[in-house]
Enzyme design. Structure first.
Site, PDB file in Angstrom:
ATOM      1  N   HIS A 320       3.295 -54.585  -5.649  1.00  0.00           N
ATOM      2  CA  HIS A 320       2.606 -54.810  -6.925  1.00  0.00           C
ATOM      3  C   HIS A 320       2.976 -53.790  -7.986  1.00  0.00           C
ATOM      4  CE1 HIS A 320       0.144 -57.563  -4.551  1.00  0.00           C
ATOM      5  NE2 HIS A 320      -0.200 -58.097  -5.693  1.00  0.00           N
ATOM      6  N   GLY A 321       3.460 -52.622  -7.586  1.00  0.00           N
ATOM      7  CA  GLY A 321       3.847 -51.648  -8.598  1.00  0.00           C
ATOM      8  C   GLY A 321       4.252 -50.326  -7.996  1.00  0.00           C
TER       9      GLY A 321
END
Lengths: 469, 367
Positions: A320-321
Site C-alpha cells: 500500500h505504500g
C-alpha cells in the site's frame, strides 16, 4: 486521467466507446490498447516507456516459460520465472521503495545517501501484480502464454482497471481477450455499475474527503472532531475505492469483460478475518494464491503458519505504500488474524454484536495508522480518539461540521451496508415493485450522471487516493 | 417495462447525455470570462510536442474542459442546490445563506495574520507618522459574519479578541468603535460590502472621535442597475439582486479627485463600472492604490490620510465635507515605502480603517 473527471467522461470515454463499437471485432483490442495508452500517458507520458519495457519482458518471459515447460526443462523454466519476477519486483522496488530503503539505511548507519526522489508511476503496483500473476499462471499452466502482443498489452494496460484495480488475473480473462460477447444487456448493466461507482466516488467519497481535510487543516481539534474525522475517513476510503472498482467493473462490462468483484460490504464484518474477505478482495486473493500458499499456507507447523501470516500481512501493508505506517498497518491486521485464529473467532462467532463492535474499532484504529503522516502522528490521534490527549470533548467547529455532514454520514453509513440492495431485491420480487424499479432505473441513472457532472464542473477538489499505489 | 426495453433506455439516455455534452463542449464557442465568478476562463491550450511531453497540455486541457463546459453556471447552481437542500450541508464552498443574506465563513481568528497587519501598520507609523505631528486612529469594520454566523449556528471569529489583539499591538492609535453603528441591514445581501447609504452613523462616529466637523447634509440617489454582489456568483444560487445607491453631498461638485497612480482626474462615482463585473467599483473607481480628494470648501482645514480597503471607497464621500484634503491609500496595491514621495504626512489625521476580512487574511497587505 481520472474516471471522475470531465475530460474522461465527456471527451475520452465517449470517443472510445464510439470507436470501439464501430470498428470490426479483430480491431477492438487494438482500439482498447491505444485508448489505454492514451489514458495512461495523459497523466504521465514519460512512464509509458517504463510500462512498455515491463510489458515486453512479461510477454517475452511468458512465451519462454511456456516453451521451456513444454520442452520439459523445469529448472530453466523456474529460472525464467524467477528472472521475470525479479525484474518486475525490481522495477516496482526501485520506483516505489528505493527512497524508503535509503532513508532507513541512512537512519541506521548514520550515512547520508541522497534520496532519489522518483515520482511514483501511476498504477505500477497494480500492473506489476498483473504481470506477476500472468507469469506464475503460465508457469503453473493454469493459462497458456499469450502469443499475440496486442492482446497481452491490452490485458496489462486495460484502462478500466489500470490504475485502481481490481487486480485482474490473466487466467480469469484470458478467454475474453480473444473472444468476448457484447450485448445490450451487458452494456446496460455496465453503464449502471459505472454510474453507481462514479456517484459513490463523486457524491459521497469526495465530499467525505472534504470533511477529512477540514480535520487535517484545523488547529482546533476535539474528541468529537477526531471521531468525525476517522469515521469520515473510513467511509471515504471505502466509497472512493469501491466506487473506482465499480467503475472498473462497469467499464469492463461495456467492453465485454467480466472483472472480479473487489468489495462486498466490508463494514458489516464481525471479525478482521471476515473484513479481509470483503475488502479489496482481488488483492487478498492475490496474496493468498501467489504468496501465502507458495509459502506453505496453513499446512505447516504452527510457528511457520504464523510466520507465513506475518509475511503476507507485512507485504500487504508494504504494497500500500513505502512507509512504516503501512507496514505497521499490515502487521496490525496480521496480529489480529493470528489472535482470531487462535482464540477470538470462536467468541466473535458466538456474540456477533461484540464482533461488529470489535471489528469497527479495529478497522477505525487501523485507518488512523493508514492515513497518518507518520507513526507518532498516528499514535497521537489514537490517544486523542480515546480521550487520553489534552483536547476538549467538543468545540464549535466540530459541532458545525457534524451538523453540516450529518445527512451525508448517515447516508454513507447506510449505503456501506447491504440494506439498500436488500430492499431493492425485496421490491423486485413483487411484480409492481419490479416494474417500478425497471421504470425508474433509466431516469435515476441519468439524474445521477447529471448531478455528478454538476459536482465535477463545480469543484476542482477531486484527489484520488490510489494514485500512490 | 420489459428488461430489454429498460436496457435500451439506459444506454440511449445515458449515451445521449454523454454524447450531447461532448459535442456541446467541442462545438460551442469558448467563453472568455465568467461574470458570476468574476474571472477569466481557461482557454484551449497549445498542443505541441513540447506541451504534451511535459504534461502541461494535459493539465491545462483539464482546466479548459471544466471552464468551458456547456451550461457551466447551471451545473454550478445544481451542485449548490443538491449540497444545501438534499445533502443538507450548511455551506457550499464556505458560502452560506442566513436571514436571506449570503456570507462566507471566515474562521478561526488568525493570530499570525493579525500580527502581520499590525506590523505593516506599525512600520508605516514608525516611518511616517511618529514624528510628524499626526494623530493616529484605528477602526475595524465587522464583516457580515459578525451579525450572522454565531446567531445561525455557524463558526465565527472571536471579534472581541480581534479588536483586543489589534489595539494592543497598536498603542499609538486611538481605537474608534464602529460596531454599534452597524447592523446586518447595513450590508448588501449578495455582496461582502456595506451599503453606502447606511454609513451615516459610521461617518458621525469617526468624525466625532477625530474631532473633525461633520455635516449630515446629503441626499441618497438610488441607481436602477441591479447589483449582483460577489457572493451571488460564488453561491451559484438564484437570488434577487441588491439595490445600489450613492450619496450626494453639496460639496461633491467642488471636489477635485486625482488618481495619483495615473496622475489623472477622476469622478467620485464611476457610473460605467455599473456595467462591469463588480458594480461596487462605482465608488471611487474601485481598486486604486492612491487617490487624493481635495475640497477647498470643506468645513475643516485638516488633512485626513485614510489607510483603507474597498470598504473605504464608499465611506470616503461622507468625509469630503470634513477635510480639505483626503488621501485614500490602499497598501494592497502600493508599497508603503513609496508613500513618502507622494504624501506630506505632517499634522494629519491618520485613520487605519480595515474590515475584519482583510485583517484576518492580511497577506495581501504590502510590507
Amino acid at each position: 486521467m481520472l474516471f471522475s473527471s470531465i475530460t474522461f467522461l465527456y471527451f475520452f470515454l465517449t470517443a472510445v466507446i464510439l470507436i470501439y463499437y464501430i470498428v470490426p471485432k479483430p480491431l477492438k483490442n487494438t482500439v482498447l490498447l491505444a485508448a489505454s495508452l492514451l489514458f495512461y500517458g495523459w497523466g504521465e507520458p514519460r512512464y509509458l516507456i517504463l510500462m512498455a519495457i515491463t510489458m515486453l519482458q512479461g510477454y517475452g518471459f511468458g512465451l519462454l516459460i511456456q516453451y521451456l515447460k513444454n520442452k520439459g526443462k523445469q529448472t530453466a523454466a523456474k529460472i525464467s520465472l524467477a528472472a521475470t519476477v525479479l525484474f518486475s519486483v525490481g522495477i516496482l522496488g526501485y520506483f516505489k521503495y528505493a527512497d524508503f530503503f535509503i532513508q532507513n539505511w541512512n537512519a541506521v548507519t548514520g550515512m547520508s545517501i541522497p534520496l532519489l526522489r522518483i515520482a511514483l508511476p501511476i498504477g505500477i503496483s497494480f500492473y506489476t501484480f498483473q504481470i506477476l500473476s500472468y507469469s506464475v499462471d503460465v508457469y503453473r499452466k493454469t493459462a497458456p502464454a499469450q502469443k499475440n502482443p496486442i492482446n497481452f498489452a491490452t490485458y496489462i494496460a486495460l484502462f478500466p482497471q489500470l490504475i485502481a484495480g481490481p487486480i485482474v488475473r490473466y487466467c480469469d480473462i484470458a478467454k475474453e481477450l480473444t473472444d468476448r460477447e457484447h450485448t445490450i444487456s451487458k452494456a446496460s448493466e455496465g453503464t449502471r455499475r459505472f454510474i453507481i461507482g462514479l456517484s459513490k466516488k463523486v457524491l459521497v467519497a469526495n465530499l467525505l474527503g472534504e470533511l477529512v481535510n477540514a480535520y487535517k487543516e484545523s488547529q482546533a481539534h476535539s474528541i468529537l472532531f477526531v471521531w468525525l474525522y476517522i469515521i469520515a475517513y473510513a467511509l471515504h476510503i471505502y466509497f472512493d475505492f469501491s466506487g473506482y472498482s465499480d467503475m472498473a467493473i462497469g467499464l469492463g462490462k461495456i467492453f465485454g469483460f467480466q472483472f472480479c468483484e473487489n468489495f462486498n460490504y466490508p463494514y458489516i464484518s464481525s471479525s478482521a478475518t471476515e473484513f479481509w474477505r470483503r475488502w479489496h478482495m482481488s488483492l487478498g486473493t492475490w496474496f493468498r494464491d501467489y504468496v501465502y500458499i507458495p509459502l506453505g499456507g496453513n499446512r505447516v507447523p504452527k510457528w511457520r503458519w504464523f510466520l507465513n501470516i506475518f509475511i503476507v500481512w507485512m507485504t500487504t501493508g508494504f504494497w500500500h505504500g513505502a512507509s512504516w505506517n503501512f507496514i505497521v498497518w499490515g502487521i496490525f491486521f496480521g496480529v489480529l488474524l493470528c489472535l482470531e485464529k487462535l482464540v477470538l473467532l470462536r467468541y466473535l462467532e458466538k456474540w456477533k454484536w461484540l464482533g461488529h463492535i470489535y471489528t469497527a474499532i479495529a478497522v477505525l484504529v487501523s485507518f488512523v495508522v493508514f492515513d497518518a503522516a507518520s507513526l507518532p502522528d498516528a499514535f497521537a490521534t489514537i490517544r486523542d480518539m480515546f480521550g487520553f490527549g489534552t483536547i476538549p470533548m467538543t468545540n464549535p467547529e466540530s459541532f458545525y461540521l457534524l451538523r453540516s455532514y450529518a445527512v451525508l454520514l448517515i447516508f454513507a453509513a447506510i449505503a456501506a451496508t447491504p440494506l439498500l440492495k436488500t430492499a431493492a431485491k425485496q421490491l423486485a420480487k413483487k411484480p409492481v415493485g419490479n416494474a417500478i424499479l425497471r421504470f425508474a432505473e433509466p431516469p435515476v441513472l441519468v439524474m445521477l450522471l447529471i448531478t455528478v457532472t454538476a459536482f465535477l464542473v463545480d469543484g476542482s477538489f477531486n484527489p484520488f487516493l490510489y494514485f500512490r499505489f | 417495462m420489459p428488461k430489454h426495453l429498460k436496457d435500451y433506455m439506459v444506454i440511449g439516455l445515458c449515451g445521449t447525455v454523454l454524447l450531447g455534452f461532448s459535442l456541446g463542449s467541442i462545438l460551442l464557442p469558448d467563453q472568455e470570462t465568467s461574470l458570476t465568478e468574476r474571472r477569466r476562463l481557461a482557454q484551449a491550450p497549445e498542443c505541441t510536442l513540447g506541451t504534451i511531453s511535459d504534461g502541461s497540455f494535459m493539465s491545462k486541457f483539464e482546466d479548459y474542459a471544466l471552464d468551458q463546459f456547456p451550461l457551466r453556471d447551471r451545473f454550478r447552481s445544481l451542485k449548490a442546490l443538491v449540497s444545501l437542500n438534499v445533502m443538507q450541508k450548511k455551506d457550499n464552498h464556505d458560502i452560506y445563506i442566513a436571514d436571506q443574506f449570503v456570507s462566507k465563513l471566515d474562521y478561526p481568528l488568525s493570530d499570525s495574520s493579525l500580527l502581520y497587519a499590525a506590523d505593516v501598520f506599525s512600520n508605516i507609523y514608525d516611518r511616517y507618522l511618529a514624528d510628524s505631528g499626526c494623530t493616529t486612529y484605528l477602526s475595524i469594520i465587522p464583516d457580515k459574519n459578525y451579525f450572522l454566523a454565531e446567531k445561525n449556528g455557524y463558526p465565527a471569529l472571536d471579534y472581541e479578541q480581534l479588536v483586543q489583539k489589534l489595539t494592543s499591538e497598536m498603542p499609538y492609535a486611538s481605537y474608534i468603535d464602529i460596531f454599534p453603528c452597524l447592523d446586518i441591514d447595513d450590508y448588501y445581501r449578495t455582496d461582502t460590502h456595506w451599503k453606502q447609504e447606511a454609513l451615516g452613523a459610521v461617518a458621525i462616529a469617526l468624525t466625532q472621535q477625530m474631532q473633525a466637523p461633520y455635516s449630515n447634509n446629503h441626499s441618497t440617489v438610488a441607481i436602477h442597475t441591479p447589483f449582483y454582489g460577489v457572493y451571488y456568483g460564488q453561491s451559484a444560487l438564484s437570488m434577487q439582486p441588491d439595490q445600489i445607491c450613492k450619496i450626494v453631498k453639496p460639496c461633491h461638485d467642488r471636489c477635485t479627485i486625482t488618481d495619483l497612480e495615473t496622475n489623472s482626474q477622476m469622478e467620485m462615482y464611476d457610473m460605467e463600472k455599473l456595467n462591469e463585473a463588480d458594480p461596487y467599483e462605482m465608488y471611487l473607481s474601485g481598486s486604486k492604490s492612491l487617490i487624493h480628494i481635495e475640497n477647498p470648501s470643506a468645513q475643516g482645514e485638516k488633512q485626513l490620510i485614510l489607510f483603507r480597503d474597498s470598504f473605504g471607497s464608499s465611506l470616503a464621500p461622507y468625509l469630503t465635507s470634513s477635510y480639505q484634503s483626503i488621501y485614500l491609500v490602499d497598501i494592497r496595491y502600493i508599497h508603503p515605502n513609496l508613500l513618502g514621495q507622494l504624501i506630506d504626512f505632517s499634522d494629519s489625521d491618520v485613520l487605519f480603517l480595515y474590515s475584519s476580512l482583510i485583517l484576518n487574511n492580511s497577506t495581501t497587505l504590502k510590507k
